[in-house]
Design an enzyme around this catalytic site. Sequence first.
Site, PDB file in Angstrom:
ATOM      1  N   LYS A  36     -34.829 -20.303  16.384  1.00 42.66           N
ATOM      2  CA  LYS A  36     -34.490 -21.642  16.896  1.00 42.66           C
ATOM      3  C   LYS A  36     -35.270 -21.926  18.184  1.00 42.66           C
ATOM      4  O   LYS A  36     -35.813 -20.994  18.797  1.00 42.66           O
ATOM      5  CB  LYS A  36     -32.989 -21.710  17.167  1.00 42.66           C
ATOM      6  CG  LYS A  36     -32.568 -20.801  18.310  1.00 42.66           C
ATOM      7  CD  LYS A  36     -31.068 -20.700  18.456  1.00 42.66           C
ATOM      8  CE  LYS A  36     -30.735 -19.754  19.606  1.00 42.66           C
ATOM      9  NZ  LYS A  36     -29.362 -19.293  19.590  1.00 42.66           N
ATOM     10  N   ARG A 133     -16.786 -22.673  20.749  1.00 40.53           N
ATOM     11  CA  ARG A 133     -17.894 -23.575  20.470  1.00 40.53           C
ATOM     12  C   ARG A 133     -17.655 -24.009  19.027  1.00 40.53           C
ATOM     13  O   ARG A 133     -16.505 -24.211  18.654  1.00 40.53           O
ATOM     14  CB  ARG A 133     -19.218 -22.822  20.693  1.00 40.53           C
ATOM     15  CG  ARG A 133     -20.367 -23.710  21.095  1.00 40.53           C
ATOM     16  CD  ARG A 133     -21.557 -22.923  21.610  1.00 40.53           C
ATOM     17  NE  ARG A 133     -22.252 -22.164  20.562  1.00 40.53           N
ATOM     18  CZ  ARG A 133     -23.339 -21.422  20.774  1.00 40.53           C
ATOM     19  NH1 ARG A 133     -23.872 -21.348  21.969  1.00 40.53           N
ATOM     20  NH2 ARG A 133     -23.912 -20.766  19.793  1.00 40.53           N
ATOM     21  N   TYR A 268     -48.218 -30.653  47.694  1.00 39.11           N
ATOM     22  CA  TYR A 268     -47.203 -31.648  48.067  1.00 39.11           C
ATOM     23  C   TYR A 268     -46.222 -31.084  49.092  1.00 39.11           C
ATOM     24  O   TYR A 268     -45.796 -29.929  48.975  1.00 39.11           O
ATOM     25  CB  TYR A 268     -46.388 -32.053  46.842  1.00 39.11           C
ATOM     26  CG  TYR A 268     -47.122 -32.892  45.829  1.00 39.11           C
ATOM     27  CD1 TYR A 268     -47.823 -34.033  46.209  1.00 39.11           C
ATOM     28  CD2 TYR A 268     -47.081 -32.562  44.478  1.00 39.11           C
ATOM     29  CE1 TYR A 268     -48.476 -34.811  45.257  1.00 39.11           C
ATOM     30  CE2 TYR A 268     -47.719 -33.327  43.523  1.00 39.11           C
ATOM     31  CZ  TYR A 268     -48.424 -34.452  43.917  1.00 39.11           C
ATOM     32  OH  TYR A 268     -49.054 -35.217  42.981  1.00 39.11           O
ATOM     33  N   MET A 316     -46.770 -31.398  38.669  1.00 34.48           N
ATOM     34  CA  MET A 316     -46.433 -31.698  37.278  1.00 34.48           C
ATOM     35  C   MET A 316     -47.389 -31.002  36.312  1.00 34.48           C
ATOM     36  O   MET A 316     -46.971 -30.429  35.310  1.00 34.48           O
ATOM     37  CB  MET A 316     -46.440 -33.215  37.052  1.00 34.48           C
ATOM     38  CG  MET A 316     -45.875 -33.626  35.709  1.00 34.48           C
ATOM     39  SD  MET A 316     -45.949 -35.397  35.439  1.00 34.48           S
ATOM     40  CE  MET A 316     -44.599 -35.979  36.450  1.00 34.48           C
TER      41      MET A 316
HETATM   42  C1  LIG Z   1     -29.186 -17.883  19.565  1.00 31.75           C
HETATM   43  C2  LIG Z   1     -28.220 -17.301  18.681  1.00 31.75           C
HETATM   44  C3  LIG Z   1     -28.343 -15.961  18.248  1.00 31.75           C
HETATM   45  C4  LIG Z   1     -29.380 -15.010  18.779  1.00 31.75           C
HETATM   46  O1  LIG Z   1     -28.977 -14.463  20.008  1.00 31.75           O
HETATM   47  P1  LIG Z   1     -29.873 -13.379  20.745  1.00 31.75           P
HETATM   48  O2  LIG Z   1     -29.083 -12.995  21.939  1.00 31.75           O
HETATM   49  O3  LIG Z   1     -31.151 -14.075  21.127  1.00 31.75           O
HETATM   50  O4  LIG Z   1     -30.126 -12.293  19.793  1.00 31.75           O
HETATM   51  C5  LIG Z   1     -27.451 -15.515  17.296  1.00 31.75           C
HETATM   52  N1  LIG Z   1     -26.486 -16.318  16.812  1.00 31.75           N
HETATM   53  C6  LIG Z   1     -26.314 -17.588  17.228  1.00 31.75           C
HETATM   54  C7  LIG Z   1     -25.221 -18.405  16.659  1.00 31.75           C
HETATM   55  C8  LIG Z   1     -27.167 -18.121  18.182  1.00 31.75           C
HETATM   56  O5  LIG Z   1     -26.984 -19.375  18.608  1.00 31.75           O
END
Ligand SMILES: *Cc1c(COP(=O)(O)O)cnc(C)c1O
Length: 375
Positions: A36, A133, A268, A316
């Site tokens: 992801k 969550r 800056y 930037m």
């Molecule tokens: C991001 C995520 C993981 C992976 O976690 P890591 O600590 O990077 O291994 C696993 N399960 C869910 C639901 C996640 O959101």
Amino acid sequence: MNHLTWVELNREAYRFNMEHFRKLAGNNRKIMAIIKSNAYGHGLYETALLAQECGNADMLGVYSLQEAKHLYGKGIKLPIFIMGYVMAEEFNDIARHDFSICISSLDQLKAVAETIGTKTLKIHLKFDTGLRRLGFLPEETQELLAWLSEHENFRVEGIFSHFANIEDTVSHDFAKEQRDTFEKMCAPFMKKYNPLRHIACSAAGLLFPDTYFEMIRSGISMYGMWPSKETLITSLKSNMAGELKPVLSWKTRIAQVKDVKPGDTVGYGRSHAITRPGRIAIIPVGYNDGYCRKYSNSAKVIVRGIEAPVIGRICMNMSMIDVSHIKDASREDEVILIGSCGNSSVTADFLAGISDTINYEVTTRISPFIPRVIV
Ligand SMILES: *Cc1c(COP(=O)(O)O)cnc(C)c1O
């Protein structure tokens, strides 16, 4: 072609980390490579390719339908699991692509059923064992099971949950409770669906074999980074100590070198004053690229194998470094922002320390516009 700024992915390092997890998981469990968020900044497609190529990943985990469709469109063949929330109206698209998808409430399930009619769908039920969550609470699973038994087109391929406090601590009581809650919540579903149960993230994978169930989901450690200092400490004290190799290097090139003299100030806000005659270099990377503004006057880079401090504020699109001690530093020299060369290294953990965050965020923030190159 040479790039001005680029991210290198080290294939051997990725393979090494993946093999470490395969040894932990054994051959009878599955491994989901979590990619992801542009693979934590490593590059969604490039990392999917690596995962596919190394042969040790059974599934890819993404967050959104967009990410899943991008990979599908690029010809990635590994099964794809979408962990995030997707609008009910998109579910015909999901069924058509044969993606596996997270279902987190009965409410959502009913809306999806209305959208897809009798089409079949591969679902992973998300159980909330303490994170608060997404997910079903323990008291909701009975009704869920009853509803599913009347809707045979929903194939329960998996059941999963996520730990709330496994990285930030060396005391793992809450994680153990969550693990046990998970097992109990899954029990009534086992006989009918024989689902892949998965709750282990990287930290759990590195520390606790009794959390593996049928699949491990691993993100950060596949990239060769430790989930936290606490995880590393706990691992070193256990009989599971292992090594991880960082996969990512972030590089750019010097755009200009110039002499500076006492009385000059750099950047800056004039936050860095020159006290001795010297030389600075300008590099074409700034907070737009994910090179955080908090690195101003604090971070370091590597030029010609030698560490050089960042001076002045991060702009930037540009930043300045002091190269007075690197005699031959010249225009278009390679500059390592994250990575190592000889005895010098700049880690994502080091930058995370400066910007008061975690290594996850440091690499995830690297702009997706920067090319990713597998080496
Ligand atoms: C991001 C995520 C993981 C992976 O976690 P890591 O600590 O990077 O291994 C696993 N399960 C869910 C639901 C996640 O959101």
